[in-house]
Design a protein around this motif. Sequence first.
Motif, PDB file in Angstrom:
ATOM      1  N   ALA A 140       0.842  -1.203   0.000  1.00 31.24           N
ATOM      2  CA  ALA A 140       0.000   0.000   0.000  1.00 31.24           C
ATOM      3  C   ALA A 140       0.873   1.247   0.000  1.00 31.24           C
ATOM      4  N   PRO A 141       0.471   2.300  -0.704  1.00 33.70           N
ATOM      5  CA  PRO A 141       1.281   3.521  -0.775  1.00 33.70           C
ATOM      6  C   PRO A 141       1.580   4.096   0.597  1.00 33.70           C
ATOM      7  N   ARG A 142       2.812   4.595   0.734  1.00 33.07           N
ATOM      8  CA  ARG A 142       3.243   5.210   1.999  1.00 33.07           C
ATOM      9  C   ARG A 142       3.262   6.724   1.916  1.00 33.07           C
ATOM     10  N   SER A 143       2.941   7.276   0.765  1.00 35.18           N
ATOM     11  CA  SER A 143       2.959   8.726   0.567  1.00 35.18           C
ATOM     12  C   SER A 143       2.034   9.071  -0.581  1.00 35.18           C
ATOM     13  N   TRP A 144       1.784  10.377  -0.767  1.00 38.37           N
ATOM     14  CA  TRP A 144       0.937  10.820  -1.870  1.00 38.37           C
ATOM     15  C   TRP A 144       1.588  10.491  -3.213  1.00 38.37           C
ATOM     16  N   ALA A 145       2.908  10.632  -3.308  1.00 37.98           N
ATOM     17  CA  ALA A 145       3.603  10.322  -4.557  1.00 37.98           C
ATOM     18  C   ALA A 145       3.448   8.845  -4.905  1.00 37.98           C
ATOM     19  N   GLU A 146       3.512   7.979  -3.894  1.00 39.55           N
ATOM     20  CA  GLU A 146       3.334   6.548  -4.162  1.00 39.55           C
ATOM     21  C   GLU A 146       1.895   6.247  -4.576  1.00 39.55           C
ATOM     22  N   TRP A 147       0.926   6.995  -4.020  1.00 38.30           N
ATOM     23  CA  TRP A 147      -0.453   6.832  -4.467  1.00 38.30           C
ATOM     24  C   TRP A 147      -0.586   7.213  -5.940  1.00 38.30           C
ATOM     25  N   GLU A 148      -0.001   8.332  -6.325  1.00 33.03           N
ATOM     26  CA  GLU A 148      -0.095   8.765  -7.719  1.00 33.03           C
ATOM     27  C   GLU A 148       0.563   7.754  -8.654  1.00 33.03           C
ATOM     28  N   ALA A 149       1.666   7.146  -8.202  1.00 29.04           N
ATOM     29  CA  ALA A 149       2.331   6.133  -9.030  1.00 29.04           C
ATOM     30  C   ALA A 149       1.442   4.902  -9.180  1.00 29.04           C
ATOM     31  N   LEU A 150       0.800   4.477  -8.093  1.00 22.05           N
ATOM     32  CA  LEU A 150      -0.097   3.323  -8.171  1.00 22.05           C
ATOM     33  C   LEU A 150      -1.299   3.628  -9.051  1.00 22.05           C
ATOM     34  N   LEU A 151      -1.848   4.834  -8.914  1.00 19.43           N
ATOM     35  CA  LEU A 151      -2.981   5.227  -9.747  1.00 19.43           C
ATOM     36  C   LEU A 151      -2.606   5.195 -11.223  1.00 19.43           C
ATOM     37  N   ALA A 152      -1.434   5.740 -11.556  1.00 19.39           N
ATOM     38  CA  ALA A 152      -0.998   5.751 -12.950  1.00 19.39           C
ATOM     39  C   ALA A 152      -0.816   4.338 -13.489  1.00 19.39           C
ATOM     40  N   ALA A 153      -0.293   3.437 -12.644  1.00 18.96           N
ATOM     41  CA  ALA A 153      -0.066   2.061 -13.084  1.00 18.96           C
ATOM     42  C   ALA A 153      -1.369   1.283 -13.208  1.00 18.96           C
TER      43      ALA A 153
END
Length: 279
Positions: A168-181
């Motif tokens: 699970a994402p640990r930051s907003w940037a990791e959320w955006e990366a998961l969303l893009a993928a």
Amino acid sequence: MKPPPGMAFDFSQPAGEPALAPAGGVSWRVFANPVALFVGGVAAVLLELAEPSVRAGVWDHSGFRRDPGLRLRRTGYAAMMTVYGPRSAAQEMIARVVRMHGNVEGATSAGLPYRANDPRLLDWVHATAAFGFTEAYHRYVRPLSAADKDAAFAEGQHSAHLYGAHGAPRSWAEWEALLAATTPGLEGSAVLDEFLGIMAGAPLLPAPLRPLQRLLVRAAVEISPAALRSMPQLRGRGLRLGEAALVRALAQAAGLLPLGDSPPAQAARRLAASRDRDR
């Protein structure tokens, strides 16, 4: 914000036991606002239903269509326990959920097999929940700094790991990366349209307040990522001119109401009792 029948719990006990989420953190602020909870929860479910495997698991194995109010209250109770509950009780609840999810499996409409405890799906579900609640609070209650948004994801790591969402994402940037993928695999469906119809028409609020309920559903569509809003089932179903200000007024007014005997208030008393004892 109250637990559903049969799931009542005293969040004020045992005195001094910490929660999974840090007391006074971003999560404690976000989850204390009922408007942010409602709007953020709807936005999260929209994202979940756009993922084919998650959609099949949620729609085929839950009682949402039969009793959406009860299903939402159970989900809300689980969220409250994760954020405010004493750590031991939260761990027990999560273990029960994981065991139940172990029996949830099947195939999507395209014939792809899925299982609810698939780490990839768990990561997506936890990410969408963190996004939904955080973005709803940011847009309609009070703007959050970049550090606050990162903290909202970081504070959910303990519970995410207990559920099995180790990626699970640990930051907003990791959320955006998961969303893009994940976005290339998201798809519209009749379920999205059905879900919005249920949320707008189900007796979740008293009849005189039903227009506000529909307003908050549109507010959830409004904060959804652009890829989701562009789907035919969501296109044009966001907020109308001037409605964002009304949602903000409602959310900010809700934040001024006394918490009474809600889980946040009980949890605050639980930790205050420990501080008083140690003086």
